[in-house]
Design a protein around this motif. Structure first.
Motif, PDB file in Angstrom:
ATOM      1  N   GLU A  71     -68.983   7.289  83.294  1.00 56.60           N
ATOM      2  CA  GLU A  71     -69.308   8.155  82.157  1.00 56.60           C
ATOM      3  C   GLU A  71     -68.044   8.701  81.507  1.00 56.60           C
ATOM      4  O   GLU A  71     -67.908   8.706  80.272  1.00 56.60           O
ATOM      5  CB  GLU A  71     -70.212   9.297  82.617  1.00 56.60           C
ATOM      6  CG  GLU A  71     -70.756  10.152  81.488  1.00 56.60           C
ATOM      7  CD  GLU A  71     -71.833  11.103  81.966  1.00 56.60           C
ATOM      8  OE1 GLU A  71     -72.506  11.690  81.094  1.00 56.60           O
ATOM      9  OE2 GLU A  71     -72.017  11.259  83.190  1.00 56.60           O
ATOM     10  N   GLU A  72     -67.086   9.139  82.314  1.00 55.43           N
ATOM     11  CA  GLU A  72     -65.862   9.712  81.762  1.00 55.43           C
ATOM     12  C   GLU A  72     -65.012   8.650  81.076  1.00 55.43           C
ATOM     13  O   GLU A  72     -64.430   8.899  79.998  1.00 55.43           O
ATOM     14  CB  GLU A  72     -65.058  10.387  82.875  1.00 55.43           C
ATOM     15  CG  GLU A  72     -63.866  11.185  82.375  1.00 55.43           C
ATOM     16  CD  GLU A  72     -63.199  11.999  83.465  1.00 55.43           C
ATOM     17  OE1 GLU A  72     -62.042  12.432  83.233  1.00 55.43           O
ATOM     18  OE2 GLU A  72     -63.812  12.220  84.532  1.00 55.43           O
ATOM     19  N   VAL A  73     -64.919   7.473  81.652  1.00 57.88           N
ATOM     20  CA  VAL A  73     -64.114   6.404  81.045  1.00 57.88           C
ATOM     21  C   VAL A  73     -64.725   5.956  79.719  1.00 57.88           C
ATOM     22  O   VAL A  73     -64.011   5.768  78.720  1.00 57.88           O
ATOM     23  CB  VAL A  73     -63.974   5.216  82.021  1.00 57.88           C
ATOM     24  CG1 VAL A  73     -63.407   3.989  81.307  1.00 57.88           C
ATOM     25  CG2 VAL A  73     -63.079   5.601  83.196  1.00 57.88           C
ATOM     26  N   VAL A  74     -66.034   5.800  79.679  1.00 62.82           N
ATOM     27  CA  VAL A  74     -66.700   5.390  78.443  1.00 62.82           C
ATOM     28  C   VAL A  74     -66.553   6.466  77.368  1.00 62.82           C
ATOM     29  O   VAL A  74     -66.285   6.171  76.193  1.00 62.82           O
ATOM     30  CB  VAL A  74     -68.175   5.055  78.718  1.00 62.82           C
ATOM     31  CG1 VAL A  74     -68.971   4.970  77.420  1.00 62.82           C
ATOM     32  CG2 VAL A  74     -68.280   3.753  79.493  1.00 62.82           C
ATOM     33  N   ALA A  75     -66.708   7.728  77.755  1.00 65.17           N
ATOM     34  CA  ALA A  75     -66.572   8.817  76.782  1.00 65.17           C
ATOM     35  C   ALA A  75     -65.170   8.877  76.196  1.00 65.17           C
ATOM     36  O   ALA A  75     -64.990   9.159  75.007  1.00 65.17           O
ATOM     37  CB  ALA A  75     -66.926  10.148  77.444  1.00 65.17           C
ATOM     38  N   ALA A  76     -64.166   8.611  77.011  1.00 64.08           N
ATOM     39  CA  ALA A  76     -62.776   8.705  76.561  1.00 64.08           C
ATOM     40  C   ALA A  76     -62.346   7.514  75.725  1.00 64.08           C
ATOM     41  O   ALA A  76     -61.448   7.637  74.883  1.00 64.08           O
ATOM     42  CB  ALA A  76     -61.853   8.841  77.771  1.00 64.08           C
ATOM     43  N   THR A  77     -62.960   6.355  75.931  1.00 64.44           N
ATOM     44  CA  THR A  77     -62.475   5.135  75.282  1.00 64.44           C
ATOM     45  C   THR A  77     -63.428   4.562  74.247  1.00 64.44           C
ATOM     46  O   THR A  77     -63.020   3.734  73.420  1.00 64.44           O
ATOM     47  CB  THR A  77     -62.222   4.036  76.330  1.00 64.44           C
ATOM     48  OG1 THR A  77     -63.468   3.719  76.984  1.00 64.44           O
ATOM     49  CG2 THR A  77     -61.193   4.492  77.368  1.00 64.44           C
ATOM     50  N   GLY A  78     -64.700   4.951  74.290  1.00 60.13           N
ATOM     51  CA  GLY A  78     -65.685   4.344  73.413  1.00 60.13           C
ATOM     52  C   GLY A  78     -66.078   2.942  73.825  1.00 60.13           C
ATOM     53  O   GLY A  78     -66.718   2.210  73.052  1.00 60.13           O
ATOM     54  N   ALA A  79     -65.716   2.535  75.032  1.00 55.63           N
ATOM     55  CA  ALA A  79     -66.031   1.193  75.522  1.00 55.63           C
ATOM     56  C   ALA A  79     -67.540   1.015  75.684  1.00 55.63           C
ATOM     57  O   ALA A  79     -68.277   1.967  75.932  1.00 55.63           O
ATOM     58  CB  ALA A  79     -65.336   0.948  76.857  1.00 55.63           C
TER      59      ALA A  79
END
Length: 217
Positions: free
Chosen positions: A84-92
């Motif tokens: 969740e944090e990685v997707v939120a930070a990168t828009g991936a």
């Protein structure tokens, strides 16, 4: 430095440079999960396999180049704590097999057997490997200039297949898929990258398949 695939939690990532793709392997705690950052050497596009944990560390690895997608190999929590944090930070984009989508903490797009996930000009083939979880997948990169590279999640390790909780039906599904979809299709030189621990090759493990099947795990 020669790539060995040996990494430890908090330790230095292992980097493998192929002609078209860079593979960076890192171990994150507390369960010694492997995460793999793949980068197309032509376009710079990046894809992460399993945002397992330690989101700040994974985001440092991604850097300013950004992230096109995060592929989750299966629904077990230790493989998506940082998702969740990685997707939120990168828009991936978050990608997972349909049968494991409900186990993730965020909405994800689904992939299925035979689909491809682009990493710039490189492509990963999705292989559905049932048994460890209903929607476990492996990802295959056929290097035009070298051997195949296979990311197996928790379906295949050096020394055996993944945990099926002593369920004979799940074990039968897993050993069948591992044998027929992976070992029967790919050459001994295929290098595989599991969800925990060291890498291996299919050739190093092939002779043990009958023993794995006979012991039931």
């Amino acid at each position: 430095m020669t790539y060995s695939g040996n990494v430890t939690p908090g330790g230095t990532p292992a980097v493998r440079e192929l002609d078209g793709l860079t593979i960076t392997k890192v171990s994150v705690g507390p369960m010694d999960n492997n995460a793999y950052l793949l980068r197309c050497r032509t376009t710079g596009e990046q894809v992460l396999i399993d945002a397992a944990n330690e989101a700040p560390r994974l985001l440092d690895l991604v850097g300013e180049a950004g992230l096109a997608a995060v592929v989750t190999t299966h629904q077990h929590m230790d493989h998506w704590v940082a998702l969740e944090e990685v997707v939120a930070a990168t828009g991936a984009r978050a990608l997972v097999h349909e049968e494991d989508r409900a186990g993730l903490p965020i909405e994800a797009q689904t992939v299925a057997e035979g689909d491809t996930v682009a990493v710039g000009r490189c492509a990963l083939e999705v292989i559905h490997v049932r048994g460890h979880t209903p929607g476990s997948i492996a990802l295959l990169y056929r290097d035009p200039a070298g051997v195949p590279h296979l990311f197996t999640g928790d379906s295949l390790f050096p020394g055996g297949v993944g945990n099926t909780d002593q369920d004979p039906q799940r074990f039968a599904a897993l050993i069948d898929d591992v044998e027929h979809k992976l070992f029967d299709r790919l050459p001994d030189e295929t290098w595989f990258y599991p969800g925990h621990g060291d890498d291996s090759t299919l050739g190093a493990e092939r002779a043990s398949l009958p023993q794995w099947r006979a012991r039931g795990w």
